[in-house]
Design an enzyme around this catalytic site. Structure first.
Site, PDB file in Angstrom:
ATOM      1  N   ASP A 269      69.899  20.085  -0.425  1.00 59.01           N
ATOM      2  CA  ASP A 269      69.638  18.764  -0.973  1.00 59.01           C
ATOM      3  C   ASP A 269      69.400  17.839   0.222  1.00 59.01           C
ATOM      4  O   ASP A 269      69.765  18.164   1.360  1.00 59.01           O
ATOM      5  CB  ASP A 269      70.803  18.276  -1.844  1.00 59.01           C
ATOM      6  CG  ASP A 269      70.354  17.130  -2.772  1.00 59.01           C
ATOM      7  OD1 ASP A 269      69.258  16.571  -2.544  1.00 59.01           O
ATOM      8  OD2 ASP A 269      71.095  16.797  -3.713  1.00 59.01           O
TER       9      ASP A 269
HETATM   10  C1  BGC Z   1      68.885  14.253  -4.838  1.00 57.61           C
HETATM   11  C2  BGC Z   1      67.982  15.394  -5.240  1.00 57.61           C
HETATM   12  C3  BGC Z   1      66.555  15.022  -4.948  1.00 57.61           C
HETATM   13  C4  BGC Z   1      66.424  14.682  -3.470  1.00 57.61           C
HETATM   14  C5  BGC Z   1      65.027  14.297  -3.048  1.00 57.61           C
HETATM   15  C6  BGC Z   1      68.646  13.824  -3.413  1.00 57.61           C
HETATM   16  O1  BGC Z   1      69.371  12.681  -3.110  1.00 57.61           O
HETATM   17  O2  BGC Z   1      70.220  14.633  -5.028  1.00 57.61           O
HETATM   18  O3  BGC Z   1      68.146  15.713  -6.593  1.00 57.61           O
HETATM   19  O4  BGC Z   1      65.696  16.053  -5.330  1.00 57.61           O
HETATM   20  O5  BGC Z   1      67.284  13.592  -3.168  1.00 57.61           O
HETATM   21  O6  BGC Z   1      64.661  13.081  -3.573  1.00 57.61           O
END
Ligand code: BGC
Length: 749
Positions: A269
């Site tokens: 993530d």
């Molecule tokens: C989120 C993800 C997301 C990623 C990219 C993160 O903060 O938890 O679900 O895909 O950011 O935007």
């Protein structure tokens, strides 16, 4: 001079050769030949790459992309959120909007709505439509779908997930992935795993027993991998066993890669990587969004500082780690690139097509849940001269902007008020509007602005008085409220502070209920909310975040163009204290004295959602699987094709379902299994199969649901094995978890 130049050149060539194989470019390039087997192409590409090139492809080069191998003509890999539409482009190095004018999209209903259709065909349509949009926009990986189980109604991200039941989420996630990937766009299933609240999302260490892990929190991910063949998966921010889930040895190496045979890419993530050694050893393949970017310090290539960039290269160069793990990671990323960016099959996709709007509307139509309809207030039949009053901020507020990373730049979004107005005016009815309450008037997320001016300075009393005055003169009143996508509501990075509706909406609804007997409440949310006024309101509709076609889908159901067939994918408790995590004080955890870590024990174990309410005999406000229709269905007596099951066996149940009303409609037949006598605690019942059936008035169909011996098992943590104990089992079949119409007993020999 000449000599030393030659030596430099030799060194430059020798280093990459020493640090990894470089076969040169004279050999025919198998990897570019799509007729060759995928694994062969991957090995060929890998064999041509230097160590540095392998390092390059396992970490980001921008906010959402990783580089390919320019020397070999292997393209970049572009990711994007996900999961409800293709997110607008941000700048290379920053979250700010890139300011493109060609990155609008169709916003599809949130995944809670998709789950509420209980229709895998809708999930396939969803995935396919989204995949076509992503393909057109040049995105190779969509960061979704999310299948984290609904553990607490406070979780700010529940709207992005598929509810509280592992079987329902599993059956819905597989066709979504298949539809998406049929477009040559990878699913990145998230957030693996145990990421069930947002508060303290970077520091929560989940403590959960293995039985619960395997029975509740893993099945949807496992189905995504083993049945859906997801090409990538995203680690979660939080910790399990004191190890961050983006590089968690047990979860990624032991379970995902060894037990389930996952061949895809584990993506971190954004900012979820914390340590190079753990990232190398514990199964992370592709690093994104790390906060080591040094941009504030003006580092020339910030991405070189990522945990899996220069620090990894240095460890290899100094001989401290070998290249086996690197090869494995690079191999997986190459495979992903070949399935997506280098996939010549699926064409170019399509963006904002009428087919995609139609898909969004159909999914919305099927996902809306009719919770209550006393005196058949719904559907409203609009007629010449009819006066309809719409009340509430959510009738006019754009909901596709906000909520965190799933926020979109929708090409168009029909508000509930506009949808209702358009449908009513076609029949000569008039629609008036009253604000009722002022919630959150902001309309911006990450640089995308709604352009709406929702400011209203009147006091709550003035707003209620206006709404009630108008309500008294209306033939029907439709209140559209609920939550929104602002922080502290249905929004990433925060949880809700309570179960109640915000902004004094309970007062508005209570006042309206006293002013008119013809009140419809449309609740827009991705979470359960308390409804202390439920008994005083004749009709209640659960409408979710419906995306571009929100207003049209709501109008379809309210005016009866569509007969509702959605079913709740999670329980609505009466009070927060009734729900398992809160009843047991098991949220949001306990902060350690010596660090930021918050230990959160899932004390309720396997008793999540209806498993808890049923077993503990706590009456919910609306049960899992509940959802009414404008017609009536009668369930006949269910039969089974055998009385006894053995190991690795199946049993098929048949139940005749009749539409006894006067409208065509669809019913979801739900099959729950109980094991009344067992040496371990079993929930009162568990969903093991379901089928949606469409029936004309008077029509009867035999609905068949087959289950397998595996559906009778529990996970024996001591033995690390799924076990079913011989004896009597009960199949309970009905239109909701709290409305069982027919049961069949059978035996496991
Ligand atoms: C989120 C993800 C997301 C990623 C990219 C993160 O903060 O938890 O679900 O895909 O950011 O935007």
């Amino acid at each position: 001079m000449k000599k030393s130049k030659t030596r430099c050149l030799l060194l430059a060539l020798a280093l990459p050769c020493a640090l990894g194989a470089w076969a040169g470019t004279d050999v025919p390039r198998t990897f570019t030949d799509p007729t060759r087997p995928l694994d062969e192409r991957v090995e060929d590409a890998l064999s041509r790459m230097t160590v540095q090139e392998k390092i390059n492809i396992i970490h980001a080069q921008s906010k959402f992309s990783s580089p390919g191998v320019p020397r070999l003509g292997i393209p970049e890999l572009w990711t994007d959120d996900g999961p409800h539409g293709v997110r607008p482009d941000v700048l290379w190095d920053e979250w700010d909007q890139a300011g493109q004018s060609n990155d609008s999209c169709v916003a599809f209903p949130a995944l809670t709505c998709l789950a509420a259709t209980w229709n895998p065909d809708m999930a396939r349509l969803y995935g396919r439509s989204l995949g076509e949009e992503a393909r057109y926009r040049g995105k190779d990986v969509i960061l979704g779908p999310g299948v984290n189980i609904y553990r607490t109604p406070l979780n700010g991200r529940n709207f992005e997930y598929m509810g509280e039941d592992p079987r329902l989420a599993s059956r819905m996630v597989v066709p979504y992935i298949q539809g998406l990937q049929s477009c040559g766009v990878a699913a990145c299933v998230k957030h693996f795993a145990l990421n069930n609240n947002e508060v303290n999302r970077h520091t929560t260490n989940v403590i959960v027993d293995d039985r619960t892990l395997y029975e509740i929190y893993l099945p949807a991910f496992q189905a995504a991998v083993t049945e859906g063949d997801a090409w990538s998966i995203m680690g979660a921010y939080n910790l399990f066993g004191d190890e961050h889930l983006c590089h968690n040895g047990r979860m990624l190496n032991d379970i995902l890669k060894k037990e389930w045979g996952f061949k895809g890419v584990v993506v971190s993530d954004w900012g979820g990587t914390h340590d190079t050694a753990q990232a190398i050893a514990n199964g992370l393949d592709l690093e994104f969004g790390s906060w080591t970017d040094g941009l504030a310090n003006g580092t020339s290539n910030a991405y070189d500082n990522y945990y899996m960039a220069q620090p990894y290269f240095n460890l290899i160069a100094s001989g401290k780690v070998g290249t086996a793990e690197l090869d494995d990671k690079a191999r997986r990323v190459l495979r992903l690139i070949m399935l997506t960016a280098m996939n010549p099959e699926p064409g170019f996709g399509s963006l904002c097509s009428e087919e995609h709007y139609d898909a969004a509307r159909r999914i919305g139509d099927e996902g809306i849940v009719l919770l209550r309809n006393k005196g058949n207030v719904l559907p409203v039949t609009p007629r010449e001269g009819m006066r309809i009053l719409v009340v509430g901020e959510n009738a006019i507020k754009m909901m596709t902007v906000g909520g965190g990373s799933s926020s979109l730049k929708a090409q168009r979004e029909t508000s509930p008020l506009d949808g209702i107005r358009a449908a009513a005016s076609r029949c000569g009815a008039t629609v008036d509007y009253a604000r009722g309450y002022v919630g959150d008037v902001t309309g911006e997320y990450n640089g995308v602005v709604t352009g709406q001016d929702l400011r209203d300075d009147r006091t709550p009393a003035e707003l209620i008085a206006e709404a009630c005055d108008k309500a008294r003169g209306a033939d029907v009143v439709i209140f559209v409220g609920g939550l929104n996508k602002s922080s502290g509501q249905d929004c990433e990075d925060s949880d809700r502070s309570g179960l109640g509706l915000p902004y004094g909406q309970d007062d508005v609804i209570s006042a309206l209920a006293a002013a008119t007997p013809r009140l419809v409440v449309v609740n827009v949310s991705g979470n359960a909310v308390a409804m202390p006024w439920a008994e005083r309101v004749p009709a209640i509709v659960q409408a979710w975040y419906l995306g571009s076609e929100a207003g049209n889908s709501i109008a379809d159901v309210v005016f009866g163009a569509v007969n509702p067939s959605g079913k709740l994918p999670f329980t609505f408790p009466v009070r927060l204290e009734d729900s398992p995590a809160h009843a047991l004080g098991a949220y949001p955890g306990v902060k350690r004295a010596d660090s930021d870590i918050v230990d959160l024990e899932y004390k309720e174990g396997i008793l999540v959602g209806y498993r808890w309410y049923d077993t503990k005999k706590i009456k919910p406000l609306f049960a899992f699987g509940h959802g009414l229709s404008y017609t009536d269905f009668k369930f006949g007596k269910a039969t089974a094709d055998r009385r006894d099951m053995t190991v690795d066996d199946t049993i098929t149940f048949t139940v005749p379902v009749t539409n006894t009303g006067s409208r065509a409609g669809a019913e979801v037949v739900q099959l729950y299994v109980s094991d009344p006598k067992c040496s371990v605690m079993r929930p009162a019942k568990e969903l093991k199969g379901f089928a949606k059936v469409w029936l004309e008035p008077g029509e009867t169909k035999d609905v068949k649901i087959t289950i397998h011996t595996g559906d009778l098992t529990y996970f024996d943590a001591g033995a690390n094995f799924w076990v079913a104990e011989p004896g009597e089992f009960v199949a309970s079949i009905g239109p909701a978890s709290d409305n069982i119409k027919t049961t069949v007993k059978f035996n496991l020999k």
